[in-house]
Write a protein that holds these residues in place. Sequence first.
Motif, PDB file in Angstrom:
ATOM      1  N   GLY A  81       0.795  -1.204   0.000  1.00 56.63           N
ATOM      2  CA  GLY A  81       0.000   0.000   0.000  1.00 56.63           C
ATOM      3  C   GLY A  81       0.839   1.271   0.000  1.00 56.63           C
ATOM      4  N   PHE A  82       0.475   2.207   0.878  1.00 54.38           N
ATOM      5  CA  PHE A  82       1.178   3.490   0.911  1.00 54.38           C
ATOM      6  C   PHE A  82       2.607   3.369   1.419  1.00 54.38           C
ATOM      7  CE2 PHE A  82      -0.398   3.213   5.246  1.00 54.38           C
ATOM      8  CZ  PHE A  82       0.637   3.757   6.002  1.00 54.38           C
ATOM      9  N   ILE A  83       2.946   2.237   2.030  1.00 58.40           N
ATOM     10  CA  ILE A  83       4.325   2.049   2.510  1.00 58.40           C
ATOM     11  C   ILE A  83       5.293   2.154   1.338  1.00 58.40           C
ATOM     12  CG2 ILE A  83       5.920   0.467   3.656  1.00 58.40           C
ATOM     13  CD1 ILE A  83       3.420  -0.792   5.010  1.00 58.40           C
ATOM     14  N   HIS A  84       4.927   1.537   0.203  1.00 59.18           N
ATOM     15  CA  HIS A  84       5.780   1.608  -0.987  1.00 59.18           C
ATOM     16  C   HIS A  84       5.996   3.044  -1.442  1.00 59.18           C
ATOM     17  CE1 HIS A  84       5.748  -2.685  -1.443  1.00 59.18           C
ATOM     18  NE2 HIS A  84       4.491  -2.775  -1.797  1.00 59.18           N
ATOM     19  N   SER A  85       5.038   3.909  -1.156  1.00 62.00           N
ATOM     20  CA  SER A  85       5.092   5.287  -1.646  1.00 62.00           C
ATOM     21  C   SER A  85       5.804   6.234  -0.697  1.00 62.00           C
ATOM     22  CB  SER A  85       3.665   5.806  -1.873  1.00 62.00           C
ATOM     23  OG  SER A  85       2.896   4.913  -2.626  1.00 62.00           O
ATOM     24  N   THR A  86       6.167   5.762   0.508  1.00 64.66           N
ATOM     25  CA  THR A  86       6.730   6.660   1.517  1.00 64.66           C
ATOM     26  C   THR A  86       8.117   6.270   2.017  1.00 64.66           C
ATOM     27  OG1 THR A  86       5.524   5.435   3.238  1.00 64.66           O
ATOM     28  CG2 THR A  86       4.468   7.402   2.348  1.00 64.66           C
ATOM     29  N   ILE A  87       8.477   4.985   1.908  1.00 64.70           N
ATOM     30  CA  ILE A  87       9.839   4.542   2.261  1.00 64.70           C
ATOM     31  C   ILE A  87      10.512   4.065   0.982  1.00 64.70           C
ATOM     32  CG2 ILE A  87      11.235   2.884   3.548  1.00 64.70           C
ATOM     33  CD1 ILE A  87       9.122   2.805   5.680  1.00 64.70           C
ATOM     34  N   PRO A  88      11.640   4.648   0.598  1.00 68.78           N
ATOM     35  CA  PRO A  88      12.296   4.213  -0.646  1.00 68.78           C
ATOM     36  C   PRO A  88      12.663   2.735  -0.607  1.00 68.78           C
ATOM     37  CG  PRO A  88      13.213   6.296   0.109  1.00 68.78           C
ATOM     38  CD  PRO A  88      12.334   5.782   1.222  1.00 68.78           C
ATOM     39  N   SER A  89      12.271   2.010  -1.635  1.00 62.28           N
ATOM     40  CA  SER A  89      12.583   0.587  -1.739  1.00 62.28           C
ATOM     41  C   SER A  89      13.893   0.373  -2.488  1.00 62.28           C
ATOM     42  CB  SER A  89      11.462  -0.162  -2.462  1.00 62.28           C
ATOM     43  OG  SER A  89      10.340  -0.324  -1.640  1.00 62.28           O
ATOM     44  N   MET A  90      14.600  -0.695  -2.101  1.00 61.31           N
ATOM     45  CA  MET A  90      15.805  -1.133  -2.788  1.00 61.31           C
ATOM     46  C   MET A  90      15.642  -2.621  -3.082  1.00 61.31           C
ATOM     47  SD  MET A  90      19.818  -0.905  -1.661  1.00 61.31           S
ATOM     48  CE  MET A  90      21.091  -1.517  -2.812  1.00 61.31           C
ATOM     49  N   PRO A  91      14.978  -2.972  -4.191  1.00 57.72           N
ATOM     50  CA  PRO A  91      14.764  -4.382  -4.516  1.00 57.72           C
ATOM     51  C   PRO A  91      15.942  -4.983  -5.278  1.00 57.72           C
ATOM     52  CG  PRO A  91      13.612  -3.024  -6.094  1.00 57.72           C
ATOM     53  CD  PRO A  91      14.261  -2.073  -5.115  1.00 57.72           C
ATOM     54  N   SER A  92      16.215  -6.246  -4.981  1.00 53.07           N
ATOM     55  CA  SER A  92      17.228  -7.017  -5.697  1.00 53.07           C
ATOM     56  C   SER A  92      16.522  -8.231  -6.304  1.00 53.07           C
ATOM     57  CB  SER A  92      18.333  -7.459  -4.735  1.00 53.07           C
ATOM     58  OG  SER A  92      19.438  -7.999  -5.418  1.00 53.07           O
ATOM     59  N   PRO A  93      16.757  -8.571  -7.560  1.00 55.77           N
ATOM     60  CA  PRO A  93      15.977  -9.641  -8.190  1.00 55.77           C
ATOM     61  C   PRO A  93      16.397 -11.033  -7.727  1.00 55.77           C
ATOM     62  CG  PRO A  93      17.641  -8.852  -9.715  1.00 55.77           C
ATOM     63  CD  PRO A  93      17.717  -7.956  -8.509  1.00 55.77           C
ATOM     64  N   GLY A  94      15.407 -11.927  -7.696  1.00 55.04           N
ATOM     65  CA  GLY A  94      15.669 -13.331  -7.411  1.00 55.04           C
ATOM     66  C   GLY A  94      15.379 -14.191  -8.620  1.00 55.04           C
ATOM     67  N   ASN A  95      15.516 -15.492  -8.483  1.00 55.47           N
ATOM     68  CA  ASN A  95      15.269 -16.382  -9.614  1.00 55.47           C
ATOM     69  C   ASN A  95      13.812 -16.361 -10.049  1.00 55.47           C
ATOM     70  OD1 ASN A  95      15.250 -17.820  -6.944  1.00 55.47           O
ATOM     71  ND2 ASN A  95      14.308 -19.441  -8.163  1.00 55.47           N
ATOM     72  N   HIS A  96      12.895 -16.042  -9.133  1.00 56.35           N
ATOM     73  CA  HIS A  96      11.481 -16.013  -9.515  1.00 56.35           C
ATOM     74  C   HIS A  96      11.087 -14.712 -10.204  1.00 56.35           C
ATOM     75  CE1 HIS A  96       9.757 -19.779  -7.905  1.00 56.35           C
ATOM     76  NE2 HIS A  96      10.844 -19.754  -7.145  1.00 56.35           N
ATOM     77  N   GLU A  97      11.983 -13.767 -10.271  1.00 56.58           N
ATOM     78  CA  GLU A  97      11.764 -12.589 -11.119  1.00 56.58           C
ATOM     79  C   GLU A  97      12.247 -12.847 -12.548  1.00 56.58           C
ATOM     80  OE1 GLU A  97      10.505 -11.522  -7.706  1.00 56.58           O
ATOM     81  OE2 GLU A  97      12.692 -11.506  -7.587  1.00 56.58           O
ATOM     82  N   TYR A  98      12.702 -14.058 -12.819  1.00 52.91           N
ATOM     83  CA  TYR A  98      13.222 -14.397 -14.148  1.00 52.91           C
ATOM     84  C   TYR A  98      12.247 -15.303 -14.892  1.00 52.91           C
ATOM     85  CZ  TYR A  98      17.794 -12.232 -14.263  1.00 52.91           C
ATOM     86  OH  TYR A  98      18.806 -11.305 -14.355  1.00 52.91           O
ATOM     87  N   TYR A  99      12.286 -15.223 -16.216  1.00 52.49           N
ATOM     88  CA  TYR A  99      11.520 -16.121 -17.066  1.00 52.49           C
ATOM     89  C   TYR A  99      12.452 -16.620 -18.159  1.00 52.49           C
ATOM     90  CZ  TYR A  99      11.197 -12.434 -20.596  1.00 52.49           C
ATOM     91  OH  TYR A  99      11.494 -11.482 -21.533  1.00 52.49           O
ATOM     92  N   TYR A 100      12.034 -17.710 -18.793  1.00 53.99           N
ATOM     93  CA  TYR A 100      12.904 -18.386 -19.754  1.00 53.99           C
ATOM     94  C   TYR A 100      12.136 -18.691 -21.030  1.00 53.99           C
ATOM     95  CZ  TYR A 100      15.710 -18.872 -15.593  1.00 53.99           C
ATOM     96  OH  TYR A 100      16.422 -18.591 -14.464  1.00 53.99           O
TER      97      TYR A 100
END
Length: 412
Positions: free
Chosen positions: A189-208
């Motif tokens: 929700g609004f948490i994403h809009s108020t605290i800066p996120s630093m995401p790192s990708p995992g294997n499930h963010e990949y497709y083949y």
Amino acid sequence: MKVRISSILCLAMVIGGAFSASAQTARPDRIILNVTENPATSAAVTWRTSTAVKESFAEIVPAQADPRTMSKAVQSKAVTTPWLSDTLNAHYHSMVFPNLTPNTLYAYRVGQGEDWSEWFQFTTAGKPGEPFTFIYLGDGQTNLLSMWSRTIRKAYEMAPDARLMLHAGDLVNRGNRNVEWQQWFEAGGFIHSTIPSMPSPGNHEYYYTPEDSGMVSAFWRPQFTLPENGPAGLEETCYYTDVQGVRFISLNSQEIEINPANMLKQKAWLEEVLKNNPNQWTCLVFHHPVLSTKSTRDNKEVRGHFQPLFNKYKVDLVMQGHDHTYARGKVGNTVYVVSVSGPKMYPLDPQPWMQKTASYTQLFQLVHIKGNKLRYESYTTTGELYDAFELEKKKGGGNVFTNKAPAGTAGH
């Protein structure tokens, strides 16, 4: 520059799953604040609209209690990226706010015409040496709206003034499935809009596909606006940011495991980033653990090529996911942590490096930096302190480790 149409157009056949046919309306949704290379003086925000919106805008102003000050907000036109397929059409918009003042509360909103978001507030990072807290979350991955939501919300409840939030990969289960990203955004929700996120990708963010050895989700770069200071070809997945005397580094460990050329790119890049590091503390986030919690798992490329660099440059804290358990241990100068924030769980096998463990436990971590001390706390999703330790930085860069885990919690 965030116009990346060519890498997006070909995804019609791989999106899959149940989802709404298009972005909801002209009103922005999926609004997320992300780290920049220097979050003390800039901030990045990304949002989504229907394709009827050809251009969108962002407004920002130093926040005050007087609502009349909103009329003084500076408006800028966003960069717009079409997201096109045979089943889902949307426009993603992004803005990097420049020339901000450190340690200052700002208000911003995004939109156009009659369709605007609410005003969100966030605080820019402070100067090196000023104390702060950050949040670290392991895999969310499954049952995001129903069960991961309670973890991210409890973390926010306990650290609403956190300067950033790290995600150690596998944010979702199938990276090209729109309904899962919808749940991820709704859960935060609004948490994403108020605290800066630093995401790192995992294997499930990949497709083949039959034509390649793996590609990051088609949603990743349009919906996040992250530093592009990493190796060529790995932009916004391998990068770094400096926050108040801490260098945070994201590695793309999926590319380390599947692509030798991209492994070598990251290795050379990481050595330069570690060698030329003016910060007192160094923290890394990536998905595949250097030291696994299962005897049947072994990420040899990550451990063999990158752990020597962690040792050489006295990295302080490495935060990981992937194994869906909890384990913490200090090896040399570096503390390694594997954690999980979502409900997907695996059993663990005790390993010599582990000093604290848990299984079948949803957790989040708060890390507090104050001068030459780093205090780490791991909490269950119901709010109980499960693990804690303190690092004290000594002259020359070495750390003194003090166990602060509460008595009576499980582990060894």
